[in-house]
Design a protein around this motif. Structure first.
Motif, PDB file in Angstrom:
ATOM      1  N   GLN A  81       0.795  -1.218   0.000  1.00 52.66           N
ATOM      2  CA  GLN A  81       0.000   0.000   0.000  1.00 52.66           C
ATOM      3  C   GLN A  81       0.834   1.276   0.000  1.00 52.66           C
ATOM      4  OE1 GLN A  81      -2.732  -1.714   3.289  1.00 52.66           O
ATOM      5  NE2 GLN A  81      -4.095  -0.466   2.050  1.00 52.66           N
ATOM      6  N   ASN A 137      -2.013 -10.598   8.623  1.00 56.92           N
ATOM      7  CA  ASN A 137      -3.011  -9.550   8.737  1.00 56.92           C
ATOM      8  C   ASN A 137      -4.309 -10.034   8.113  1.00 56.92           C
ATOM      9  OD1 ASN A 137      -3.940  -6.652   9.064  1.00 56.92           O
ATOM     10  ND2 ASN A 137      -4.325  -7.003   6.895  1.00 56.92           N
ATOM     11  N   TRP A 167      -9.101 -13.382   7.024  1.00 59.97           N
ATOM     12  CA  TRP A 167     -10.460 -13.364   6.455  1.00 59.97           C
ATOM     13  C   TRP A 167     -10.453 -12.692   5.080  1.00 59.97           C
ATOM     14  CZ3 TRP A 167     -13.884  -9.521   4.882  1.00 59.97           C
ATOM     15  CH2 TRP A 167     -15.215  -9.933   4.660  1.00 59.97           C
ATOM     16  N   HIS A 170     -10.553  -9.111  -3.952  1.00 59.16           N
ATOM     17  CA  HIS A 170      -9.135  -8.902  -3.671  1.00 59.16           C
ATOM     18  C   HIS A 170      -8.341  -9.931  -4.471  1.00 59.16           C
ATOM     19  CE1 HIS A 170      -9.197  -6.616   0.472  1.00 59.16           C
ATOM     20  NE2 HIS A 170      -9.810  -5.949  -0.481  1.00 59.16           N
ATOM     21  N   ASN A 186      -9.470  -9.244  11.495  1.00 56.24           N
ATOM     22  CA  ASN A 186     -10.483  -8.196  11.377  1.00 56.24           C
ATOM     23  C   ASN A 186     -11.798  -8.749  11.900  1.00 56.24           C
ATOM     24  OD1 ASN A 186     -10.273  -9.795   8.849  1.00 56.24           O
ATOM     25  ND2 ASN A 186     -12.106  -8.667   8.261  1.00 56.24           N
ATOM     26  N   THR A 230     -16.025  -7.950  12.316  1.00 53.93           N
ATOM     27  CA  THR A 230     -17.199  -7.175  11.952  1.00 53.93           C
ATOM     28  C   THR A 230     -18.360  -7.641  12.827  1.00 53.93           C
ATOM     29  OG1 THR A 230     -16.366  -7.173   9.671  1.00 53.93           O
ATOM     30  CG2 THR A 230     -18.608  -6.381  10.017  1.00 53.93           C
ATOM     31  N   ASN A 251      -8.425  -5.646  14.366  1.00 54.37           N
ATOM     32  CA  ASN A 251      -8.722  -4.567  13.426  1.00 54.37           C
ATOM     33  C   ASN A 251     -10.222  -4.344  13.429  1.00 54.37           C
ATOM     34  OD1 ASN A 251      -6.034  -4.658  12.812  1.00 54.37           O
ATOM     35  ND2 ASN A 251      -6.296  -5.299  10.676  1.00 54.37           N
ATOM     36  N   TYR A 279     -13.319  -1.609  12.115  1.00 54.57           N
ATOM     37  CA  TYR A 279     -13.774  -0.425  11.377  1.00 54.57           C
ATOM     38  C   TYR A 279     -15.255  -0.151  11.575  1.00 54.57           C
ATOM     39  CZ  TYR A 279      -9.254  -0.413   9.134  1.00 54.57           C
ATOM     40  OH  TYR A 279      -7.906  -0.349   8.917  1.00 54.57           O
ATOM     41  N   GLU A 307      -5.502  -1.965  13.955  1.00 49.59           N
ATOM     42  CA  GLU A 307      -6.009  -1.013  12.962  1.00 49.59           C
ATOM     43  C   GLU A 307      -7.351  -0.476  13.428  1.00 49.59           C
ATOM     44  OE1 GLU A 307      -6.393  -2.397   8.892  1.00 49.59           O
ATOM     45  OE2 GLU A 307      -4.437  -3.388   8.981  1.00 49.59           O
ATOM     46  N   GLU A 327      -5.568   1.922  -1.439  1.00 50.62           N
ATOM     47  CA  GLU A 327      -6.616   1.243  -0.689  1.00 50.62           C
ATOM     48  C   GLU A 327      -7.172   0.068  -1.511  1.00 50.62           C
ATOM     49  OE1 GLU A 327      -7.567   0.905   2.314  1.00 50.62           O
ATOM     50  OE2 GLU A 327      -9.406  -0.178   1.880  1.00 50.62           O
ATOM     51  N   TRP A 328      -6.294  -0.876  -1.853  1.00 47.35           N
ATOM     52  CA  TRP A 328      -6.669  -2.126  -2.505  1.00 47.35           C
ATOM     53  C   TRP A 328      -7.551  -1.892  -3.735  1.00 47.35           C
ATOM     54  CZ3 TRP A 328      -2.938  -4.906  -0.922  1.00 47.35           C
ATOM     55  CH2 TRP A 328      -2.477  -4.804   0.376  1.00 47.35           C
ATOM     56  N   PHE A 380      -7.228   7.080   3.938  1.00 50.20           N
ATOM     57  CA  PHE A 380      -7.309   6.660   5.342  1.00 50.20           C
ATOM     58  C   PHE A 380      -6.256   7.331   6.218  1.00 50.20           C
ATOM     59  CE2 PHE A 380      -9.902   2.990   4.011  1.00 50.20           C
ATOM     60  CZ  PHE A 380     -10.636   2.687   5.155  1.00 50.20           C
TER      61      PHE A 380
HETATM   62  C1  PNW Z   1      -8.041  -3.647   6.193  1.00 47.29           C
HETATM   63  N1  PNW Z   1     -14.053  -5.548   4.690  1.00 47.29           N
HETATM   64  O1  PNW Z   1      -8.719  -4.154   5.093  1.00 47.29           O
HETATM   65  C2  PNW Z   1      -6.576  -3.844   5.843  1.00 47.29           C
HETATM   66  O2  PNW Z   1      -5.824  -4.492   6.821  1.00 47.29           O
HETATM   67  C3  PNW Z   1      -5.904  -2.612   5.367  1.00 47.29           C
HETATM   68  O3  PNW Z   1      -4.830  -2.966   4.539  1.00 47.29           O
HETATM   69  C4  PNW Z   1      -6.909  -1.711   4.677  1.00 47.29           C
HETATM   70  O4  PNW Z   1      -6.323  -0.626   4.028  1.00 47.29           O
HETATM   71  C5  PNW Z   1      -7.881  -1.248   5.750  1.00 47.29           C
HETATM   72  O5  PNW Z   1      -8.463  -2.350   6.414  1.00 47.29           O
HETATM   73  C6  PNW Z   1      -8.997  -0.346   5.233  1.00 47.29           C
HETATM   74  O6  PNW Z   1      -9.809  -1.045   4.330  1.00 47.29           O
HETATM   75  C7  PNW Z   1     -10.063  -4.465   5.062  1.00 47.29           C
HETATM   76  O7  PNW Z   1     -14.567  -5.596   3.546  1.00 47.29           O
HETATM   77  C8  PNW Z   1     -10.661  -4.546   3.819  1.00 47.29           C
HETATM   78  O8  PNW Z   1     -14.726  -5.804   5.715  1.00 47.29           O
HETATM   79  C9  PNW Z   1     -11.973  -4.910   3.691  1.00 47.29           C
HETATM   80  C10 PNW Z   1     -12.706  -5.199   4.836  1.00 47.29           C
HETATM   81  C11 PNW Z   1     -12.120  -5.121   6.092  1.00 47.29           C
HETATM   82  C12 PNW Z   1     -10.797  -4.754   6.191  1.00 47.29           C
END
Ligand code: PNW
Length: 453
Positions: A18, A162, A165, A177, A219, A221, A292, A294, A352, A405-406, A414
């Motif tokens: 990234q 990392n 999932w 991805h 991660n 959710t 992580n 979000y 994260e 961002e992928w 971000f």
């Molecule tokens: C994470 N989702 O990715 C990654 O660890 C980071 O590299 C990325 O930049 C960051 O979060 C922000 O997206 C995710 O779809 C990508 O739930 C997708 C998901 C969750 C985390």
């Protein structure tokens, strides 16, 4: 102001593909993300990580900026194809960049935390099936051992993977991805091999007698049911099984969740990739869990997600530029649940947390009040969790810099530091100054925009 414990660790996070750029330098070969980004239609406007933030050349400036912000720890990832450009062949020049980075960090008093795998699988490994092939587990082990050998005494914190999932399910199942496959059998095999490779790497780390800490980052959710109907509650439980329990249960309980095994076997077929002893390897004790977080999901029974038979509903709160609902309360519930059901007193780190917003640069400044508000609200629940006795030991913002961002390319920002991709100039956003103040105070306080001007 409510304070964090004195030894609470404040960090920022990034990942190799990234930010680094220098995609063809010093012997690096391609990864699945180089290939995916070059496949038309996969990444927003055909963006690639070829240059990214040019961190490969600008790392001294970037570390200097971290220092100025008072950052205590830096979570970065290592690019596998820099270290192993070909199968079984180590590239010494690959080590050089990371050695320089680590030296720079140490000189500035910043603790390195290295992620071994943040999704840039070498293309040579994907050519043999990537994570669907059990042999990739052995390749990962060899790669991890090479890193422990080279940097085991320099890097005190290691994260094997990392977000497996994303690597397994977004990469091999949903196809959004790299490597962009849409095959749930592959995705499940990949999830298992990722976990297995984690366990073997942890064992190798212990066998080498190294003194640092090793863990994994998942991660999460958290999922709420849209209604209290039994169908929707079951749908939410499935999404929870898929998004959260599928990884945390084998790691901490040594089993895949039985309801999900039954569901997946019904949908996809039997688990022929699971071999005797694998689950014990996966559940090898670790030193911390990286979290992580979000956003949350609100789920109900439906067809939008074919494998899980789940539909998604708006949560109703404000959303970020990713369309992700801002919902800090779910982070608090998640941390409590992890402690109560999985990790007990094992240290947790937020590896994260952060938000994308459509920032604009005016006269060298970015007034990203939305991001400050996001970070502040999430840190407040972290503080609450610690205050009620939770063993949360640190927090890394995603991300230090705006970056690739992928699948969204450079269209989502971000960073707490703005990157002008034309000039590669860095501009700390208001959120960076706010974060610096937070670190300085070791506590969260609300800072208004006027305080910066
Ligand atoms: C994470 N989702 O990715 C990654 O660890 C980071 O590299 C990325 O930049 C960051 O979060 C922000 O997206 C995710 O779809 C990508 O739930 C997708 C998901 C969750 C985390």
């Amino acid at each position: 102001m409510k304070k964090f414990p004195n030894d609470f660790l404040w960090g920022v996070a990034t990942a190799s593909y990234q930010i680094e750029g220098a995609a063809h330098e010093d012997g690096r070969t391609s990864s699945i993300w180089d290939d995916f980004a070059r496949t038309p239609g996969r990444v927003y406007e055909g963006h690639t990580g070829d240059v990214a933030c040019d961190h490969y050349h600008r790392y001294p400036e970037d570390v200097q900026l971290m220092k100025e912000l008072g950052v205590q720890a830096y979570r970065f990832s290592i690019s596998w194809p820099r270290i192993f450009p070909e199968k079984g062949v180590i590239n010494p020049e690959g080590f050089t960049f990371y050695r320089r980075l680590i030296t720079e960090l140490k000189e500035q008093g910043i603790q390195p935390a290295a992620t071994i795998y943040h999704w840039d699988l070498p293309s040579w490994a994907q050519a043999e099936g990537g994570w669907t092939n059990r042999e990739t587990v052995g390749h990962f082990l060899q790669y991890a051992q090479a890193l422990f050998q080279e940097f085991g005494d320099e890097i005190p914190v290691w994260i094997t993977h990392n977000e497996p999932w994303c690597a397994a399910f977004l990469g091999y199942g949903e196809g959004v991805h790299a490597p962009g496959h849409r095959n749930w059998r592959e995705a499940l095999a990949a999830s298992h091999h990722l976990l297995l490779s984690h366990g073997l790497a942890v064992q190798a780390y212990r066998d080498m007698g190294l003194q640092g800490q090793i863990g994994i980052t998942l991660n999460f959710t958290p999922t709420d049911a849209a209604t209290s109907s039994p169908e929707d509650v079951a749908a939410a439980a499935r999404w929870d099984g898929y998004a959260n329990r599928w990884f945390v249960e084998p790691l901490f309980k040594g089993v895949y969740p039985a309801d999900m095994v039954a569901w997946f076997e019904g949908q996809v077929g039997s688990f022929d990739f699971l071999q005797p002893g694998d689950l014990a390897t996966i559940a090898v004790p670790i030193d911390f869990l990286g979290v992580n977080y979000y956003s949350r999901n609100v789920s109900k029974q439906g067809t939008e997600h074919e494998l899980l038979q789940v539909d998604f509903q708006e949560g109703g709160g404000p959303v970020t530029d990713m369309g992700w609902e801002v919902h800090p309360q779910s982070l608090l519930q998640l941390l409590r649940r992890l402690e109560a059901e999985y990790v007990g007193r094992l240290p947790l780190y937020i590896t994260e947390n952060g938000a994308a917003y459509p920032d604009s640069l005016t006269d060298g400044a970015v007034h990203d009040e939305d991001r400050i508000s996001y970070l502040q609200q999430h840190l407040e629940v972290c503080q609450q969790f610690v205050a009620e006795g939770g063993n949360l030991q640190g927090y890394y913002v995603w991300s230090f810099l705006d970056n690739f961002e992928w699948a969204f390319g450079y269209s989502k920002r971000f960073g707490i530091v703005y990157v002008d991709y034309e000039t590669q100039e860095r501009f700390p956003k208001d959120s960076a100054r706010w974060f610096a103040e937070t670190i300085g105070n070791n506590g969260v306080k609300v800072i208004k925009r006027e305080d910066f001007t």
